[in-house]
Design a protein around this motif. Structure first.
Motif, PDB file in Angstrom:
ATOM      1  N   LEU A  27       0.899  -1.170  -0.245  1.00  0.00           N
ATOM      2  CA  LEU A  27       0.007   0.166  -0.027  1.00  0.00           C
ATOM      3  C   LEU A  27       0.840   1.214  -0.033  1.00  0.00           C
ATOM      4  CD1 LEU A  27      -2.916  -1.122   2.618  1.00  0.00           C
ATOM      5  CD2 LEU A  27      -2.618  -1.564   0.096  1.00  0.00           C
ATOM      6  N   ARG A  87      -5.849   7.039   5.927  1.00  0.00           N
ATOM      7  CA  ARG A  87      -5.567   6.905   4.597  1.00  0.00           C
ATOM      8  C   ARG A  87      -6.770   6.040   4.011  1.00  0.00           C
ATOM      9  NH1 ARG A  87      -1.350   9.040   6.705  1.00  0.00           N
ATOM     10  NH2 ARG A  87       0.683   9.190   5.889  1.00  0.00           N
ATOM     11  N   LEU A  89      -7.919   3.674   0.568  1.00  0.00           N
ATOM     12  CA  LEU A  89      -7.585   2.943  -0.532  1.00  0.00           C
ATOM     13  C   LEU A  89      -8.014   3.662  -1.819  1.00  0.00           C
ATOM     14  CD1 LEU A  89      -8.489  -0.564   0.464  1.00  0.00           C
ATOM     15  CD2 LEU A  89      -6.355   0.367   0.489  1.00  0.00           C
ATOM     16  N   ILE A 109      -2.613   4.423  -1.981  1.00  0.00           N
ATOM     17  CA  ILE A 109      -3.614   4.902  -1.100  1.00  0.00           C
ATOM     18  C   ILE A 109      -3.398   6.357  -0.801  1.00  0.00           C
ATOM     19  CG2 ILE A 109      -3.373   3.002   0.593  1.00  0.00           C
ATOM     20  CD1 ILE A 109      -1.079   4.033   2.177  1.00  0.00           C
TER      21      ILE A 109
END
Length: 448
Positions: A27, A87, A89, A109
Motif C-alpha cells: 500500500l 488513509r 484505498l 493509498i
C-alpha cells in the motif's frame, strides 16, 4: 461510503481470485520529494480494510526528505507526537507487481477524501485544486510525457555507466530519434510498456531521445487529473523495477550527464467547460493568452516544484530545448510553455519546464493554478518566442533563491494552501542544506 466499500471489496476479492499466489500487497503513496512510502499488507488484511477497517500511517511520512530523514518543520515531526493519519484505498489501483522475485500486489493509498486530509500531502494538494476548478465549471484534460535514462546495472566507483545493448557495445552510438535504438533495447522497453499497461496506464508513443540510453514515454490524455498524475507516479516505480529485472538501471534523475540533455516531465493540459467546449479556444483564443500569462507570472515562484533538487537546476539551460527564462511560443520547444499545433477542439498548452524527477501531483497542481490565475486576471502575456527570440522573464536557478520566491507568493499561498507552501518550502530548504553537508574530492583539490 457503503457503495465505495462494496466496490473496493469486490475489487480485492476479484484480485484474489485472479492472483491466488499473491500473499502480500504494498500500500503506497507519494511523499513530498516524490518517493513512495507505505506498508506491506497481507492480502486478507487488505480485504478487511476494503470492508471498512481503519487504515492509518504516520502523518509525517509525507514530510520525509530525499534520503528518508525527518526535518523539523514547525511543530511537525519532533513536537507533535508523530501522530497517525487516516488513509484510504484508491479504487482501481490494485494491480499485480511483475518485477519482483515473488508474487506481489500494489495499491495506491491517499489521505484525500478522508475526514481529515493531510494538507501537505501531494495528492491532496492536487485534489483540492481540481475540486475548485470543477466548481468553477472548468474540467482539465491532462497527458504526461516522461523522459528517462537507462544505465548499466553496475556503477563505476559510484558513477553511472552507459547501458550496454544486446550487441555488446560499450557506448550508445544511436543518434536522436533513431529507430535502431528502440530495436536494440526492445526487450526491456516492451516489458516496461506492457508492465505499465498491466498497471492500467495508457502508454502511447515511445521515443529514443538525444542522450545515450535516453528515452521518452507518452501517456494518453485523461479527463481525470488525479488519475493522470497517478499514472506518472506508478510508471516511474514500475519502470525502475523492470529495468533491474533486465540488468539495467532506469533513472528519472534530471541531469545525470552534464554533456548530454537532461530528462524532463512535459505536461499537456487543455480545459473544457461543462458542455465540452474548449475554454482556451473561445473568443479567438483570448483565454489561451490569459492562461499563458498566468502560467508565466507564477512560474518563477514555482521553481522548487518544477526543479525539486540541486541536480534538477543543472538541467536548465545549456542544452537542447531546456529553457533558461519563463517564455512561451507556438510550436517552439525552447519555450517553457509551448502551444502545439492543433484544431480548436484540442487546443492546449504543453508545460515543458519540470524535471522528470519532480512530483507529478505538485507539478500538475502548480500548472493548473497558473492557468486558473491567468483566466481570472485576464492579462496579456509577453511576446511569444516566435515574435521575439529574447522574450522571457527570469526565474531562480538556485534552490534557496527559489524557496524565497515561492514562500510568500500570495496567489500560491491562497490556491495551493498556505500550510502546504510553508511545509514544502522548509522541506526543500532543509534537504538542500543537508545535501551541502559533504565535502567532495573536487573541493579538496581546489581549496586544500
Amino acid at each position: 461510503m457503503k457503495s465505495q466499500a462494496s466496490t473496493l471489496l469486490a475489487e480485492v476479492r476479484t484480485f484474489r481470485q485472479n492472483h491466488p499466489d499473491v500473499r502480500y500487497v504494498d500500500l503506497i503513496a507519494l511523499d513530498i520529494p516524490g518517493h513512495f512510502y507505505g506498508k506491506r499488507y497481507p492480502i486478507e488484511m487488505l480485504e478487511k480494510v476494503a470492508a471498512g477497517s481503519p487504515l492509518k500511517l504516520p502523518q509525517n511520512a509525507v514530510l520525509l526528505g530525499v534520503q528518508g530523514g525527518l526535518f523539523k518543520i514547525g511543530d511537525y515531526c519532533f513536537h507533535d507526537g508523530d501522530p497517525d493519519a487516516n488513509r484510504r484505498l484508491v479504487p482501481g489501483t490494485l494491480k499485480p507487481v511483475s518485477w519482483e522475485s515473488q508474487p506481489l500486489g500494489q495499491m495506491l493509498i491517499t489521505s484525500d477524501g478522508t475526514e481529515a486530509p493531510i494538507e501537505f500531502e501531494p495528492r491532496e494538494v492536487l485534489a483540492k485544486v481540481l475540486e475548485r476548478l470543477h466548481h468553477k465549471g472548468i474540467h482539465p484534460v491532462v497527458a504526461f510525457e516522461l523522459e528517462f535514462y537507462l544505465f548499466d546495472k553496475k556503477l563505476d566507483n559510484g558513477l553511472p555507466q552507459f547501458a550496454r545493448d544486446p550487441l555488446g557495445d560499450d557506448t550508445d552510438d544511436q543518434p536522436n530519434l533513431h529507430i535502431e535504438r528502440l530495436s536494440r533495447f526492445s526487450e526491456v522497453l516492451d516489458d516496461m510498456a506492457q508492465t505499465a499497461k498491466d498497471q492500467g496506464i495508457d502508454i502511447t508513443v515511445i521515443t529514443a531521445e538525444l542522450g545515450p540510453g535516453q528515452f521518452e514515454i507518452n501517456f494518453g490524455h485523461l479527463d481525470d487529473g488525479l488519475r493522470a498524475a497517478d499514472w506518472a507516479a506508478l510508471f516511474c516505480r514500475s519502470t525502475r523495477g523492470v529495468a533491474l529485472k533486465h540488468g539495467y538501471r532506469a533513472s528519472f534523475m534530471a541531469k545525470p550527464y552534464l554533456q548530454f540533455p537532461g530528462s524532463g516531465m512535459h505536461v499537456h493540459v487543455s480545459l473544457y467547460d461543462g458542455a465540452g467546449n474548449n475554454v482556451l479556444a473561445a473568443h479567438q483564443q483570448q483565454p489561451l493568452r490569459h492562461a499563458v500569462a498566468g502560467c508565466l507570472e507564477l512560474l518563477p515562484h514555482c521553481m522548487p516544484i518544477f526543479s525539486p533538487n540541486h541536480n534538477a537546476f543543472r538541467r536548465l539551460g545549456g542544452t537542447v530545448n531546456a529553457a533558461t527564462r519563463a517564455s512561451w511560443g507556438f510550436e517552439d520547444r525552447d519555450a517553457c510553455v509551448r502551444i502545439p499545433d492543433s484544431d480548436p477542439r484540442n487546443l492546449r498548452i504543453e508545460h515543458r519546464l519540470a524535471s522528470a524527477d519532480a512530483n507529478p501531483y505538485l507539478v500538475l497542481a502548480a500548472i493548473l493554478v497558473g492557468l486558473e490565475h491567468g483566466l481570472e486576471a485576464k492579462r496579456e502575456p509577453i511576446a511569444p518566442l516566435n515574435e521575439d527570440r529574447s522574450s522571457g522573464t527570469d526565474f531562480p536557478v538556485e534552490m534557496l533563491d527559489a524557496v524565497r520566491a515561492m514562500q510568500h507568493q500570495p496567489v500560491l499561498r491562497d490556491k495551493l494552501g498556505a500550510e502546504f507552501i510553508d511545509v514544502y518550502c522548509e522541506n526543500k530548504r532543509q534537504d538542500h542544506l543537508a545535501f551541502q553537508q559533504e565535502i567532495n574530492a573536487r573541493e579538496y583539490r581546489w581549496f586544500l
